[in-house]
Design a protein around this motif. Structure first.
Motif, short mmCIF file in Angstrom:
data_model
loop_
_atom_site.label_atom_id
_atom_site.label_comp_id
_atom_site.label_asym_id
_atom_site.label_seq_id
_atom_site.Cartn_x
_atom_site.Cartn_y
_atom_site.Cartn_z
N ASP A 60 0.61 -1.08 0.11
CA ASP A 60 -0.04 -0.05 -0.08
C ASP A 60 0.92 1.30 -0.19
OD1 ASP A 60 -2.33 -1.57 0.09
OD2 ASP A 60 -2.49 -1.35 2.32
N VAL A 61 2.21 1.29 0.88
CA VAL A 61 2.86 2.48 0.91
C VAL A 61 3.65 2.76 -0.59
CG1 VAL A 61 4.84 3.26 1.98
CG2 VAL A 61 3.21 2.20 3.37
N GLU A 62 3.97 1.41 -1.08
CA GLU A 62 4.62 1.49 -2.48
C GLU A 62 3.82 2.07 -3.40
OE1 GLU A 62 6.14 -2.46 -2.53
OE2 GLU A 62 8.15 -1.88 -1.99
N HIS A 63 2.77 1.76 -3.48
CA HIS A 63 1.70 2.04 -4.58
C HIS A 63 1.36 3.33 -4.64
CE1 HIS A 63 -0.07 -2.48 -5.12
NE2 HIS A 63 1.18 -2.25 -5.35
N GLN A 64 1.72 4.12 -3.41
CA GLN A 64 1.28 5.58 -3.21
C GLN A 64 2.47 6.40 -3.97
OE1 GLN A 64 0.82 6.40 0.74
NE2 GLN A 64 -0.83 5.05 1.12
N GLU A 65 3.58 5.69 -4.47
CA GLU A 65 4.72 6.42 -4.96
C GLU A 65 4.54 5.94 -6.62
OE1 GLU A 65 8.35 4.93 -3.55
OE2 GLU A 65 7.63 4.88 -1.47
N ARG A 66 5.21 7.14 -7.20
CA ARG A 66 5.21 7.09 -8.70
C ARG A 66 5.99 5.81 -9.15
NH1 ARG A 66 8.29 9.15 -13.00
NH2 ARG A 66 7.11 9.71 -14.81
N HIS A 67 5.50 4.86 -9.93
CA HIS A 67 6.02 3.58 -10.39
C HIS A 67 5.70 3.07 -11.85
CE1 HIS A 67 2.30 2.42 -8.57
NE2 HIS A 67 2.43 1.38 -9.25
N THR A 68 6.52 1.82 -12.14
CA THR A 68 6.18 1.42 -13.42
C THR A 68 5.53 0.24 -13.04
OG1 THR A 68 8.05 2.32 -14.63
CG2 THR A 68 7.08 0.48 -15.35
N ALA A 69 4.46 -0.23 -13.45
CA ALA A 69 3.84 -1.37 -13.19
C ALA A 69 4.25 -2.55 -14.11
CB ALA A 69 2.17 -1.44 -13.43
N LEU A 70 4.45 -3.78 -13.43
CA LEU A 70 4.91 -4.95 -14.19
C LEU A 70 4.04 -6.12 -13.96
CD1 LEU A 70 7.30 -6.49 -15.37
CD2 LEU A 70 7.97 -7.19 -13.04
N VAL A 71 3.49 -6.58 -15.19
CA VAL A 71 2.66 -7.86 -15.10
C VAL A 71 3.76 -8.93 -15.95
CG1 VAL A 71 0.69 -8.79 -16.33
CG2 VAL A 71 0.72 -6.40 -15.48
N ASN A 72 3.78 -10.12 -15.49
CA ASN A 72 4.27 -11.33 -16.12
C ASN A 72 3.53 -12.04 -16.88
OD1 ASN A 72 7.13 -10.80 -15.28
ND2 ASN A 72 6.31 -11.11 -13.09
N LEU A 73 3.89 -12.42 -18.00
CA LEU A 73 3.25 -13.49 -19.02
C LEU A 73 4.36 -14.66 -19.00
CD1 LEU A 73 1.24 -12.96 -22.20
CD2 LEU A 73 2.47 -15.15 -21.71
N ASN A 74 4.27 -15.73 -18.31
CA ASN A 74 5.42 -16.74 -18.16
C ASN A 74 4.66 -18.04 -18.59
OD1 ASN A 74 7.53 -15.22 -17.09
ND2 ASN A 74 6.42 -15.39 -15.03
N GLY A 75 5.41 -18.80 -19.52
CA GLY A 75 5.14 -20.15 -20.05
C GLY A 75 4.15 -20.32 -20.85
N PHE A 96 -3.30 -0.93 -14.82
CA PHE A 96 -3.49 0.31 -15.30
C PHE A 96 -4.48 1.07 -14.53
CE2 PHE A 96 -2.95 -1.73 -19.49
CZ PHE A 96 -2.39 -0.34 -20.47
N GLU A 97 -5.28 0.57 -13.63
CA GLU A 97 -6.19 1.31 -12.64
C GLU A 97 -5.35 2.03 -11.46
OE1 GLU A 97 -8.73 -1.35 -11.28
OE2 GLU A 97 -10.03 -1.73 -13.32
N ALA A 98 -4.25 1.58 -11.23
CA ALA A 98 -3.12 2.04 -10.08
C ALA A 98 -3.12 3.49 -10.39
CB ALA A 98 -1.89 1.26 -9.97
N GLY A 103 3.26 3.84 -16.26
CA GLY A 103 3.21 2.88 -17.46
C GLY A 103 3.16 1.60 -17.17
N ILE A 104 3.11 0.53 -17.76
CA ILE A 104 3.02 -0.81 -17.65
C ILE A 104 3.96 -1.41 -18.64
CG2 ILE A 104 1.49 -2.77 -17.75
CD1 ILE A 104 -0.22 0.71 -17.51
N ILE A 105 4.73 -2.47 -17.98
CA ILE A 105 5.71 -3.36 -18.60
C ILE A 105 4.99 -4.82 -18.71
CG2 ILE A 105 7.89 -4.51 -18.75
CD1 ILE A 105 8.93 -1.98 -17.74
N LYS A 131 -8.98 3.06 -22.87
CA LYS A 131 -9.51 3.53 -21.80
C LYS A 131 -8.45 4.40 -21.09
CE LYS A 131 -11.86 2.09 -17.70
NZ LYS A 131 -12.49 0.85 -16.68
N TYR A 132 -7.18 4.14 -20.91
CA TYR A 132 -6.13 4.95 -20.30
C TYR A 132 -5.15 5.21 -21.26
CZ TYR A 132 -8.09 2.60 -16.26
OH TYR A 132 -8.85 1.91 -15.23
N PRO A 133 -5.64 6.62 -22.18
CA PRO A 133 -4.57 6.82 -23.21
C PRO A 133 -3.43 7.69 -22.70
CG PRO A 133 -6.66 8.41 -22.93
CD PRO A 133 -6.70 7.06 -22.01
N ASP A 134 -3.39 7.75 -21.50
CA ASP A 134 -2.39 8.43 -20.72
C ASP A 134 -1.08 7.55 -20.36
OD1 ASP A 134 -3.34 10.96 -21.28
OD2 ASP A 134 -4.12 11.19 -19.44
#
Length: 320
Positions: A60-75, A96-98, A103-105, A131-134
């Protein structure tokens, strides 16, 4: 008359014996209590360790900071695996909703899999980008991004690879086995009853019918066409098309950049730092629950995967 003395020659020995037995019983009871407290404390400590390991207390604390969101597609991309449409959609939506994700990787290590599951993930990426053009979504390829994996990657704003990554395999396959020769040698007779002329379509224990083979090829060609359209729509003018591009061949990361299948070289860290401009990376991937983690360690998932493969039939269409 004098009273008789105890037979063992010690006055009051019965009382002393009873006292010793009582004290021994009390000591045993105290020992049991101490061990009970110890084991309760041990169990509590174990649960605490598991809880700390499973729960991300600082999320929760980390999500309040500016960050890059990571999603893994494995296997392998499949409905009953880790990389399925449901898991990927949940992770992508969270990313995306965060509020503070800039940005998302999408990190990809996949040889491909189900065209349906890959299509579900691809469609959701396109919807979220509108939906999230920015917010941008970049695909970062590590070891492999082939077939269904590339189907998904093509929906990203840009694709980054390693020079030695394996990319491509834009094709569709349907495989299986035919056991008719073995059955003839063993003297086994196939007794197949159907209602519908083509209900035994590609039955591995019956001779392959020419009309079934022809129809299967029609199916494969249609899905292949869909795959090509997705790649062309996603890559656009960046593609340097050649006769081999959609033949199912694979290329290195260097070759994929030259062909326009990828945009540049990069890793999760370099893209987050230099492209997204948000060096902190937070993982939004859907995690296994505790039971699933234990099952994997015990090898249950291996057995389950084998059984699923057998139970789903001898033929399956895959982007692999």
């Amino acid at each position: 008359m004098d009273s008789p003395q105890p037979t063992n020659g010690t006055p009051g020995w019965e009382r002393q014996t009873l006292e010793k037995l009582a004290f021994a019983a009390l000591e045993e009871q105290r020992s049991r209590r101490r061990w009970g407290v110890f084991f309760k404390f041990l169990g509590f400590a174990y649960l605490l360790v598991v809880l700390v390991a499973v729960v991300d207390w600082g999320a929760d604390v980390e999500h309040q900071e500016r960050h890059t969101a990571l999603v893994n597609l494995n296997g392998v991309i499949q409905s009953k695996g880790e990389a399925n449409g449901e898991n990927m959609i949940a992770a992508l939506n969270s990313a995306f909703e965060a509020k503070n994700s800039v940005g998302i990787i999408l990190r990809i290590n996949s040889p491909g899999g189900s065209p349906v599951q890959a299509g579900i993930i691809s469609d959701e990426i396109r919807r979220l980008r509108v939906k999230y053009p920015d917010k941008v979504l970049y695909a970062v390829v590590e070891d492999m991004c082939a077939s269904g994996g590339y189907f998904v990657a093509a929906a990203a704003d840009k694709i980054y690879v390693n020079k030695a990554s394996i990319v491509g395999s834009i094709g569709v396959l349907m495989d299986g086995f035919g056991f008719t020769g073995t059955m003839d040698k063993l003297g086994v007779e196939r007794r197949l009853l159907t209602a519908g002329d083509n209900k035994g379509f590609l039955d591995p224990f019956s001779p392959q019918a020419p009309q079934h083979k022809e129809h299967a090829q029609v199916l494969l060609n249609d899905i292949h066409k869909q795959f090509i359209e997705v790649v062309k729509a996603g890559r656009g003018k960046r593609l340097k098309e050649s006769p081999d591009m959609f033949s199912g061949l694979m290329w290195t990361g260097v070759q994929s950049v030259e062909l326009g299948l990828a945009d540049d070289f990069g890793s999760v860290d370099s893209v987050a730092r230099d492209i997204v401009k948000a060096e902190k990376v937070l993982d939004y991937s859907v995690k296994d629950n505790i039971a699933e983690r234990f099952a994997k360690r015990l090898g249950a998932s291996t057995f389950a995967g084998f059984w699923n493969g057998v139970s789903e039939g001898a033929h399956s269409v895959r982007l692999q």
